[in-house]
Design an enzyme around this catalytic site. Structure first.
Site, short mmCIF file in Angstrom:
data_model
loop_
_atom_site.label_atom_id
_atom_site.label_comp_id
_atom_site.label_asym_id
_atom_site.label_seq_id
_atom_site.Cartn_x
_atom_site.Cartn_y
_atom_site.Cartn_z
N GLU A 41 0.84 -1.20 0.00
CA GLU A 41 0.00 0.00 0.00
C GLU A 41 0.88 1.25 0.00
OE1 GLU A 41 -2.77 0.03 3.27
OE2 GLU A 41 -3.78 1.85 2.55
N GLU B 129 -12.35 -2.40 2.68
CA GLU B 129 -12.90 -2.07 4.01
C GLU B 129 -13.98 -0.99 3.88
OE1 GLU B 129 -9.93 -1.49 7.08
OE2 GLU B 129 -9.33 -3.58 6.91
N TYR C 101 -6.42 -9.08 11.44
CA TYR C 101 -5.14 -8.69 12.04
C TYR C 101 -5.07 -9.21 13.46
CZ TYR C 101 -4.15 -5.52 8.17
OH TYR C 101 -3.86 -5.01 6.93
N GLU D 112 -6.08 -9.20 3.65
CA GLU D 112 -5.08 -8.62 4.55
C GLU D 112 -5.04 -9.45 5.82
OE1 GLU D 112 -5.71 -4.41 5.28
OE2 GLU D 112 -6.21 -4.05 3.17
O1 AHR Z 1 -2.80 -2.60 6.25
C1 AHR Z 1 -3.08 -1.37 6.86
C2 AHR Z 1 -4.57 -1.03 6.81
O2 AHR Z 1 -5.28 -1.99 7.53
C3 AHR Z 1 -5.20 -1.07 5.45
O3 AHR Z 1 -5.01 0.12 4.75
C4 AHR Z 1 -6.64 -1.26 5.77
O4 AHR Z 1 -7.32 -1.95 4.76
C5 AHR Z 1 -6.61 -2.02 7.08
O5 AHR Z 1 -7.40 -1.42 8.05
#
Ligand code: AHR
Length: 510
Positions: free
Chosen positions: A27, A175, A249, A300
């Site tokens: 990104e 997102e 995450y 992600e």
């Molecule tokens: O990877 C960092 C951020 O995490 C990305 O831009 C977003 O899609 C997610 O919240």
């Protein structure tokens, strides 16, 4: 010492391990693109047409199947025309999501595609649904994929790319429940259907549009998105959904480099929560799509620690230790074990951001422990995943472990972290088995059998360290690096010693 009996079951194949399960994400965020990839053709840093040679060389060895770009949150504020044509004419914008950094647009479509080609990765472009238009998206596809003879395709040719780029993967927003517009699933479903209508395979290219899915354990997003899609006025529109992408995450326990044994276990337990994300969303999707035509993607995933001191808070720069390596290995093993449910997974992110493969400054490059896991695991790509069973004890458990658990997540699940776990695959008669010893203190003594078969000529490579906080720096780049390959003796069954807090790969003839 933990004693573990572990079996590989060749008679229980799970599915083909799509190489795309080892995908990556880049990104416009922090120091990833500038100076991680792009220094410009006039730089004194060695480069090929502005792309860093050292970074390309380091990444070539990883067999990266697919690379997602330009975001992330950035994607829904990115207008592709800003990044084409003569660089001196390109506008400077503000990167609103990532610290209001100035975005010079020097690295645009052509530069990204040249980079993806140089490292051998298939490109995956995330388009702008949040602040863009369907026309902007469809024009980007035509610009990239139509051979010639239209204004847009001829513009691409005039910009130096005679042949179409033939890009297969296109994401429709990112997102969109958050930074991509704060939409409801119903509204996004309608927008998705509208954008999808104009995502034509210009020039006959295979077109793989990806719908934005939920974060973590957000089952309602998935249900409500598919309910709305199924509610078309001229029959349902499920046939307009090809891929659906979730994010996951695992938020830090401690910091990137400072943690206790308990925090080590806490993070690894959060990491394996990714399995429930795969099985939970797939199960909901199966209700609408029993034949599993729609592919589930993890767009992600990875660890998210507090940014390193001295770095900008919105740059998301973090160190990467043997703990992150174990998170990567546990996650990839889970992906292989669900090869029948998952078609792609992209770790966040490639360089200098979150759980990176490389940390780089203006002139130096260092491979992280996570890089070494991806290099070891590349052997699984394209193999047939085989079921692995073991009697390894549970060393930690938790609920979903997510910091975001206060959102709307019903139906939380319990996850159990076992001392030893892994995944196996076979290709052309060769077995590949990867194992994680998740215990931060105890070595594991593993008795490995292959049901109805045997492994010969086995060798093992291990990634282990003396200290569970070890990581690589520019000054000490090989503190965490795979050891030399060792042959493993055995007659029928194999005996493996896995150091505490380690990742191993065993290969041999089946
Ligand atoms: O990877 C960092 C951020 O995490 C990305 O831009 C977003 O899609 C997610 O919240």
């Amino acid at each position: 010492m933990t004693a573990v009996r572990l079996s590989v079951l060749p008679e229980e194949p799970i599915g083909r391990i799509a190489p795309e399960l080892h995908g990556q994400f880049a990104e416009h965020l922090g120091e990833l693109i500038y100076p991680g990839i792009w220094v410009g053709p006039d730089s004194s840093v060695p480069n090929v047409d502005g792309l860093r040679t050292d970074v390309i060389e380091a990444l070539k060895g990883l067999r990266i199947p697919v690379l997602r770009w330009p975001g992330g949150c950035f994607a829904d504020d990115y207008h592709w025309r800003d990044g084409i044509g003569p660089r001196e004419d390109r506008p400077t914008r503000l990167n609103i999501h990532w610290g209001m950094a100035e975005e010079p647009n020097a690295f645009g479509t052509h530069e990204f595609l040249a980079f993806a080609k140089a490292i051998g990765a298939e490109p995956y472009l995330a388009t702008n649904l949040g602040s863009g238009t369907p026309q902007e998206m469809r024009d980007w596809i035509e610009y990239c994929n139509h051979p010639s003879g239209t204004t847009l395709s001829d513009e691409r040719r005039a910009n130096g790319a005679e042949d179409p780029f033939d890009i297969r993967w296109w994401g429709i927003g990112n997102e969109n429940w958050g930074c991509g517009g704060n939409l409801t699933p119903e509204f996004y479903a309608e927008e998705y259907a509208r954008y999808r209508t104009f995502a034509f395979p210009f020039g006959g290219t295979v077109n793989a549009p990806v719908a934005c899915g939920p974060n973590g354990w957000d089952w309602p997003w998935t249900r409500r998105f598919f309910d709305q899609i199924a509610r078309g006025t001229r029959g349902n529109r499920l046939d307009k959904v090809e891929y659906f992408a979730a994010h996951y995450y695992c938020r830090t326990a401690g910091t990137a480099t400072e943690y206790t044994d308990a925090q080590w276990l806490e993070l690894l337990t959060k990491a394996i929560g990714i399995e429930g994300v795969i099985t939970g969303h797939r199960a909901i999707m199966d209700g609408y799509d029993p034949d599993r035509r729609i592919g589930l993607i993890l767009d992600e995933w990875g660890t998210w620690h507090p940014p390193q001191e001295g770095k900008p808070p919105r740059g998301l720069y973090q160190q990467n230790t043997i703990r992150d390596a174990c998170v990567a290995a546990l996650s990839l093993d889970i992906f292989h074990n669900h090869a029948d449910k998952l078609v792609m997974a992209n770790i966040a992110q490639l360089i200098n951001v979150l759980q990176a493969m490389l940390l780089v400054d203006e002139t130096r490059v260092v491979a992280t422990p996570t890089y070494h896991v991806f290099a070891l695991y590349a052997e699984h790509q394209g193999g047939t995943a085989l079921r692995v069973v073991s009697d390894a004890p549970v060393i930690s458990n938790g609920e979903d472990g997510q910091a975001q658990a206060s959102l709307c997540y019903e139906d939380k699940r319990t996850v159990e972290l076992r001392a030893v776990s892994g995944s196996a695959s076979v290709r052309d008669g060769r077995l590949c088995l990867t194992l994680v010893n998740a215990d931060p203190n105890a070595e594991a003594d593993v008795e490995l059998t292959v049901r109805g078969g045997a492994v010969s000529d086995a060798t093992m490579i291990t990634l282990a360290t003396d200290d569970i906080h070890d990581h690589n720096t520019f000054e000490d780049p090989d503190r965490v690096a795979p050891g030399a390959a060792k042959s493993v003796a055995g007659n029928g069954s194999l005996r493996l010693t896995l150091p505490a807090a380690s990742v191993s790969r065993i290969t041999g003839r089946l």
